[in-house]
Design a protein around this motif. Sequence first.
Motif, PDB file in Angstrom:
ATOM      1  N   LYS A 330      10.398  -1.041  -6.961  1.00 17.01           N
ATOM      2  CA  LYS A 330      10.272  -1.141  -8.128  1.00 17.01           C
ATOM      3  C   LYS A 330      11.605  -1.762  -8.837  1.00 17.01           C
ATOM      4  O   LYS A 330      11.262  -2.954  -9.453  1.00 17.01           O
ATOM      5  CB  LYS A 330       9.967  -0.223  -8.868  1.00 17.01           C
ATOM      6  N   GLU A 331      12.506  -1.212  -8.299  1.00 11.73           N
ATOM      7  CA  GLU A 331      13.912  -1.487  -9.035  1.00 11.73           C
ATOM      8  C   GLU A 331      14.216  -3.124  -8.630  1.00 11.73           C
ATOM      9  O   GLU A 331      14.807  -3.832  -9.223  1.00 11.73           O
ATOM     10  CB  GLU A 331      15.181  -0.741  -8.564  1.00 11.73           C
ATOM     11  N   GLU A 332      13.857  -3.404  -7.108  1.00 10.98           N
ATOM     12  CA  GLU A 332      14.200  -4.682  -6.776  1.00 10.98           C
ATOM     13  C   GLU A 332      13.023  -5.729  -7.137  1.00 10.98           C
ATOM     14  O   GLU A 332      13.168  -6.771  -6.785  1.00 10.98           O
ATOM     15  CB  GLU A 332      14.445  -4.810  -5.487  1.00 10.98           C
ATOM     16  N   GLY A 333      12.249  -5.444  -7.953  1.00  6.49           N
ATOM     17  CA  GLY A 333      10.999  -6.115  -8.406  1.00  6.49           C
ATOM     18  C   GLY A 333      10.138  -6.941  -7.181  1.00  6.49           C
ATOM     19  O   GLY A 333       9.414  -7.688  -7.324  1.00  6.49           O
ATOM     20  N   LEU A 334       9.973  -5.929  -6.162  1.00  6.19           N
ATOM     21  CA  LEU A 334       9.243  -6.028  -4.971  1.00  6.19           C
ATOM     22  C   LEU A 334       8.011  -5.471  -5.308  1.00  6.19           C
ATOM     23  O   LEU A 334       7.039  -5.979  -4.253  1.00  6.19           O
ATOM     24  CB  LEU A 334       9.924  -5.700  -3.662  1.00  6.19           C
ATOM     25  N   LEU A 335       7.665  -4.523  -6.099  1.00  5.09           N
ATOM     26  CA  LEU A 335       6.553  -4.102  -6.035  1.00  5.09           C
ATOM     27  C   LEU A 335       5.652  -4.674  -7.335  1.00  5.09           C
ATOM     28  O   LEU A 335       6.284  -4.512  -8.804  1.00  5.09           O
ATOM     29  CB  LEU A 335       6.678  -2.563  -6.517  1.00  5.09           C
ATOM     30  N   THR A 336       4.507  -5.174  -6.945  1.00  3.26           N
ATOM     31  CA  THR A 336       4.062  -6.141  -8.227  1.00  3.26           C
ATOM     32  C   THR A 336       2.694  -5.444  -8.750  1.00  3.26           C
ATOM     33  O   THR A 336       2.342  -5.571 -10.020  1.00  3.26           O
ATOM     34  CB  THR A 336       3.384  -7.335  -7.820  1.00  3.26           C
ATOM     35  N   LYS A 337       2.390  -4.618  -8.070  1.00  2.00           N
ATOM     36  CA  LYS A 337       0.964  -3.732  -8.710  1.00  2.00           C
ATOM     37  C   LYS A 337       0.728  -2.329  -7.758  1.00  2.00           C
ATOM     38  O   LYS A 337       0.936  -2.338  -6.881  1.00  2.00           O
ATOM     39  CB  LYS A 337      -0.025  -4.734  -8.246  1.00  2.00           C
ATOM     40  N   GLN A 338       0.141  -1.683  -8.755  1.00  2.00           N
ATOM     41  CA  GLN A 338      -0.306  -0.373  -8.151  1.00  2.00           C
ATOM     42  C   GLN A 338      -1.745   0.024  -8.507  1.00  2.00           C
ATOM     43  O   GLN A 338      -2.040  -0.011  -9.920  1.00  2.00           O
ATOM     44  CB  GLN A 338       0.544   0.779  -8.529  1.00  2.00           C
ATOM     45  N   GLU A 339      -2.490   0.281  -7.624  1.00  2.00           N
ATOM     46  CA  GLU A 339      -4.106   0.651  -8.001  1.00  2.00           C
ATOM     47  C   GLU A 339      -4.622   1.684  -7.331  1.00  2.00           C
ATOM     48  O   GLU A 339      -3.895   1.949  -6.364  1.00  2.00           O
ATOM     49  CB  GLU A 339      -4.927  -0.498  -7.973  1.00  2.00           C
ATOM     50  N   GLN A 340      -5.604   2.670  -7.945  1.00  2.00           N
ATOM     51  CA  GLN A 340      -6.001   3.572  -7.118  1.00  2.00           C
ATOM     52  C   GLN A 340      -7.247   3.219  -6.302  1.00  2.00           C
ATOM     53  O   GLN A 340      -7.857   2.293  -6.407  1.00  2.00           O
ATOM     54  CB  GLN A 340      -6.634   4.656  -8.107  1.00  2.00           C
ATOM     55  N   THR A 341      -7.215   3.586  -5.122  1.00  2.00           N
ATOM     56  CA  THR A 341      -8.401   3.334  -4.103  1.00  2.00           C
ATOM     57  C   THR A 341      -8.574   4.789  -3.562  1.00  2.00           C
ATOM     58  O   THR A 341      -8.061   5.817  -3.407  1.00  2.00           O
ATOM     59  CB  THR A 341      -7.670   2.498  -3.017  1.00  2.00           C
ATOM     60  N   HIS A 342      -9.849   4.473  -3.038  1.00  2.00           N
ATOM     61  CA  HIS A 342     -10.568   5.798  -2.693  1.00  2.00           C
ATOM     62  C   HIS A 342     -10.446   5.709  -0.782  1.00  2.00           C
ATOM     63  O   HIS A 342     -10.459   4.641  -0.268  1.00  2.00           O
ATOM     64  CB  HIS A 342     -12.084   5.744  -2.871  1.00  2.00           C
ATOM     65  N   HIS A 343     -10.212   7.001  -0.376  1.00  3.07           N
ATOM     66  CA  HIS A 343     -10.141   7.028   0.964  1.00  3.07           C
ATOM     67  C   HIS A 343     -10.124   8.334   1.491  1.00  3.07           C
ATOM     68  O   HIS A 343     -10.150   9.470   0.599  1.00  3.07           O
ATOM     69  CB  HIS A 343      -8.807   6.361   1.472  1.00  3.07           C
ATOM     70  N   ARG A 344     -10.381   8.435   2.790  1.00  3.47           N
ATOM     71  CA  ARG A 344     -10.246   9.909   3.306  1.00  3.47           C
ATOM     72  C   ARG A 344      -9.064  10.419   4.079  1.00  3.47           C
ATOM     73  O   ARG A 344      -8.722   9.411   5.008  1.00  3.47           O
ATOM     74  CB  ARG A 344     -11.454  10.164   4.253  1.00  3.47           C
ATOM     75  N   LYS A 345      -8.452  11.443   3.799  1.00  4.50           N
ATOM     76  CA  LYS A 345      -7.143  11.515   4.759  1.00  4.50           C
ATOM     77  C   LYS A 345      -7.523  12.396   5.653  1.00  4.50           C
ATOM     78  O   LYS A 345      -8.195  13.518   5.571  1.00  4.50           O
ATOM     79  CB  LYS A 345      -6.027  12.056   3.929  1.00  4.50           C
ATOM     80  N   PRO A 346      -6.902  12.324   7.033  1.00  7.24           N
ATOM     81  CA  PRO A 346      -7.090  13.443   7.944  1.00  7.24           C
ATOM     82  C   PRO A 346      -6.396  14.637   7.799  1.00  7.24           C
ATOM     83  O   PRO A 346      -5.122  14.447   7.570  1.00  7.24           O
ATOM     84  CB  PRO A 346      -6.680  12.488   9.184  1.00  7.24           C
ATOM     85  N   VAL A 347      -6.962  15.736   7.816  1.00 12.68           N
ATOM     86  CA  VAL A 347      -6.045  16.884   7.761  1.00 12.68           C
ATOM     87  C   VAL A 347      -6.575  17.914   8.976  1.00 12.68           C
ATOM     88  O   VAL A 347      -7.804  17.805   9.521  1.00 12.68           O
ATOM     89  CB  VAL A 347      -6.311  17.664   6.397  1.00 12.68           C
ATOM     90  N   CYS A 348      -5.604  18.928   9.029  1.00 14.84           N
ATOM     91  CA  CYS A 348      -5.957  19.754  10.119  1.00 14.84           C
ATOM     92  C   CYS A 348      -6.865  20.674   9.954  1.00 14.84           C
ATOM     93  O   CYS A 348      -7.138  21.172   8.629  1.00 14.84           O
ATOM     94  CB  CYS A 348      -4.576  20.606  10.278  1.00 14.84           C
ATOM     95  N   GLU A 349      -8.069  20.828  10.651  1.00 15.32           N
ATOM     96  CA  GLU A 349      -9.022  21.569  10.329  1.00 15.32           C
ATOM     97  C   GLU A 349      -8.783  23.177  10.240  1.00 15.32           C
ATOM     98  O   GLU A 349      -9.290  24.015   9.272  1.00 15.32           O
ATOM     99  CB  GLU A 349     -10.032  21.526  11.744  1.00 15.32           C
ATOM    100  N   ALA A 350      -7.631  23.692  10.878  1.00 11.70           N
ATOM    101  CA  ALA A 350      -7.268  25.093  10.726  1.00 11.70           C
ATOM    102  C   ALA A 350      -6.531  25.392   9.532  1.00 11.70           C
ATOM    103  O   ALA A 350      -6.830  26.402   9.158  1.00 11.70           O
ATOM    104  CB  ALA A 350      -6.411  25.325  12.043  1.00 11.70           C
ATOM    105  N   CYS A 351      -5.649  24.326   9.127  1.00 14.05           N
ATOM    106  CA  CYS A 351      -4.876  24.894   7.719  1.00 14.05           C
ATOM    107  C   CYS A 351      -4.770  23.866   6.741  1.00 14.05           C
ATOM    108  O   CYS A 351      -4.295  24.072   5.744  1.00 14.05           O
ATOM    109  CB  CYS A 351      -3.370  24.899   8.258  1.00 14.05           C
ATOM    110  N   GLY A 352      -5.738  22.273   6.912  1.00 15.41           N
ATOM    111  CA  GLY A 352      -5.805  21.779   5.737  1.00 15.41           C
ATOM    112  C   GLY A 352      -4.445  20.738   5.736  1.00 15.41           C
ATOM    113  O   GLY A 352      -4.507  20.193   4.503  1.00 15.41           O
ATOM    114  N   THR A 353      -3.341  20.953   6.365  1.00 14.71           N
ATOM    115  CA  THR A 353      -2.250  19.950   6.314  1.00 14.71           C
ATOM    116  C   THR A 353      -2.469  18.599   6.682  1.00 14.71           C
ATOM    117  O   THR A 353      -3.285  18.400   7.683  1.00 14.71           O
ATOM    118  CB  THR A 353      -1.009  20.311   7.145  1.00 14.71           C
ATOM    119  N   ARG A 354      -2.187  17.655   6.051  1.00 12.44           N
ATOM    120  CA  ARG A 354      -2.334  16.147   6.597  1.00 12.44           C
ATOM    121  C   ARG A 354      -1.634  16.015   7.926  1.00 12.44           C
ATOM    122  O   ARG A 354      -0.636  16.273   8.111  1.00 12.44           O
ATOM    123  CB  ARG A 354      -1.544  15.134   5.467  1.00 12.44           C
TER     124      ARG A 354
END
Length: 775
Positions: A330-354
């Motif tokens: 952001k500071e260097e003006g290299l980030l032009t846009k941020q938007e929300q997107t839907h996705h599924r993140k993989p987590v550990c079945e046993a503890c829920g950690t990514r």
Amino acid sequence: MPKPRLTEKRWKPEHEVELQKKWKEEKLYGFNEDTEKEILVIDNPPIYPSGSKELPLNPGQLVSYNYIDMVARTSRMHGKEVLYPHCFDRNGIKIERMVKNETGKNSRETGREEFNRLCEEKLDRMEKLINEVFYRCGLSFQEGKHIYRTDSEDYRKLTQQTFKELWDHGLIYEDHRPNNWCPNCRTAIAEAEVEYKEGSTTLNHIKFKLPDGEEKEIATTRPELLAACQAVLVHPDDERYTQLHGENIEIPIYNRKVPIIPHHYAEKDFGTGMLMICSYGDKADVKIFRELNLDPIEAINKENRMTQRTGSYEGLTVEEARETIIKNLKEEGLLTKQEQTHHRKPVCEACGTRIELIPMKEWYLNQTKFLNQIKGKADEIEFLQPQHKRTLLDWTESVTIDWAVSRRGAYATEIPLWYCLKCNHPIVPEIKRYYRPWKEEPPIEECPKCGGKEFKGEEKVFDTWMDSSISNLYVAGYRRNEERMEKTYPEKIIRVQGRDIIRTWLYYTILKNIQLKDQKAFGKVWIHGMGLNEKGEAMSKSKGNFPDPKPLIEQNGVDALRFYAAEEANIGEDYRVSEERIKGAKKFLTKLWNTARFVSMFEQTEKPSEIKETDKWILSELNRLIQECEEGYSRYNFFPVANKVKNFVQNQFASHYLEMVKKRAYEEDQSALYTLHTVLRKIIKLIAPIAPHITDKIHRELYEGSIHREMMPKKEKEAEHGELTETLMEFNHSVWKNKKDQGIALKEEAKDTSIPKELEPFKEDLVQMHNIKGE
RNA sequence: GGGUCCGUAGUCCAGUGGUUAAGACGCUACCCUUACAAGGUAGAGAUCGGUGGUUCAAAUCCGCCCGGACCCACCA
């Protein structure tokens, strides 16, 4: 008025506990190795002692184990010698995490020896809690020498022995490749242990620079992986970028150039149509790195922190690095846009950690070579619920990489392997006993490769499915009891399990049996559906969205729970656990009890030479019932049995037959007494596998010995009058309705009533029953 | 996006071409009738998800649509 031999007016669940004591004293459910009978081995799921002190089991699990008990009881009543071992699965990261949560310490802090001791203690405590519930259910499994625990020396030895076999077959290899890594459990986990959580995340548009200075935007959710970017993909047909194919593009911050490659994976409509490939943001990255033969850059380490390859971000956690790099961009003006997107993140079945995809050295078992054989063997195995075969085949088709069988745990079966200190050659010795290489001297004299005399033990352990995937072999006696193995393997083994572990337990067992024995793992597979809560959701220990099963049993008795489970759904289908409906099942048991109580007023007699017509009718209905039950039991489906027997008892035997026969019974008509006892005796046998307590109580009080030594009734030759059932019931209902409409009691005279011609054979009984005059 | 399964009364669940759609839970009315009031008897409650077709005849077979569950793939 004769006195009933059953004195109590209701079925009391407290009797269940007394009967269980008797069963134990009488050793009713033993396994006789030297039997002449056909043997059935029940490969049943070793229960994992997790959960909490208050709720070691959910109601769905409890029903599962009761279902399995019904399978065992059914088989015994079909004349089989049943090996049905009580068993526990006690390896792996779940128990380690419980201990870690309780003590606040991991195995490095306590030392592995001490940590394992704590795990064992915890497991013993959980096992006791589970057994309290199991014993209260009166499950007919075998203990003593037949009980097994997957963490016993004997079991772990077999796990190691079978590993050695696979090693000798050349199916085991070590490789350095990206693995699903759980930073919390600090171990690699299998594909089947990864869960996906739905959610939204930020898609960041970042400026990359072309050689001519022009800037192009690339969208990413993982900007912290910029340092690990090795290519930028565009779709081959995307006209915006056609002229850029083969050009280089410069990564911001690191100012490193990577090629722009046309590839179908890039979608024109997603983000900017340009996508960066990093080691490793997701599974697709792994695939493309392999496909394009790119050099991976390790950006994240096992501690979930950034490596020195990420420059100034070194040492930050993944989350911190992402925030910081976004700020910097952001500071260097290299980030032009941020938007929300839907996705599924993989987590550990046993503890829920990514989980992160981190390259590391692990031991692999070749499974991809066997996928076609798995499908072949699946065709040889009889699926008693064919609908569930699909799940296995679909999963088999989706397997693309080999099985990473090593884990960095503490409480699990050790990989029996030593490395030569001189040349680093890995050696798996002959497995003569259970080995623990991290603390034991190697059973090796010298390195076969270089002659070295010093060795270092492997510290890694096995994925727990390496243990459980040989349960059928262990129980059938592989390498322990060759005679039993000979007699039972594989045809006489039945696998019983829930549909939730088809992709794991069932899949891995079939795989291992092909690799070890080139055989199908078992003759039959029997798969039950899942218990859902009252809202229809799957019950899970982590969510805690289920009621405590213990009060359900205490208040209604386990027979009521079992009868409910049987009558609720076909085996294989999911069902909702409903307290109201369990109470309904209890009502039926009371009805059965009182029916028996009525019959118990009368003496048993020999079969008289002449059977009266009404008696012939109910006997023919009984015959039909027996046949319907046979059909259900032949597939271990208790649903039709429970429903048909209930219907017969309530709507035919009690409401119609008992009323018709009462007068003759009180007069001690031999045909009536014989029929009453014959029918009762057979119906309690028919549902003995489903409701083992109440039926045994009735059998012990009225007849001789335990019902659980009896055989299932067989259909006899056709009796008469089965075709008159409808007419008979309709006639009775019409008489009752008339009396009700006229406002007179049932015992009053039925006026203006004539008996239909077809029912002529039952005339005398009907006249008595309805008080019909003038006929 | 691909696939599998499912949709029948307030709830659960049978029924796979043929009279009036089975049963259970719950509900209503009446009845302590000598096995059972944790019971009995009677009853209300379903245009069988929608729609089009095949057929003399469809809950049932076929097409499309709607709704739900699960699996697989994808999610920059």
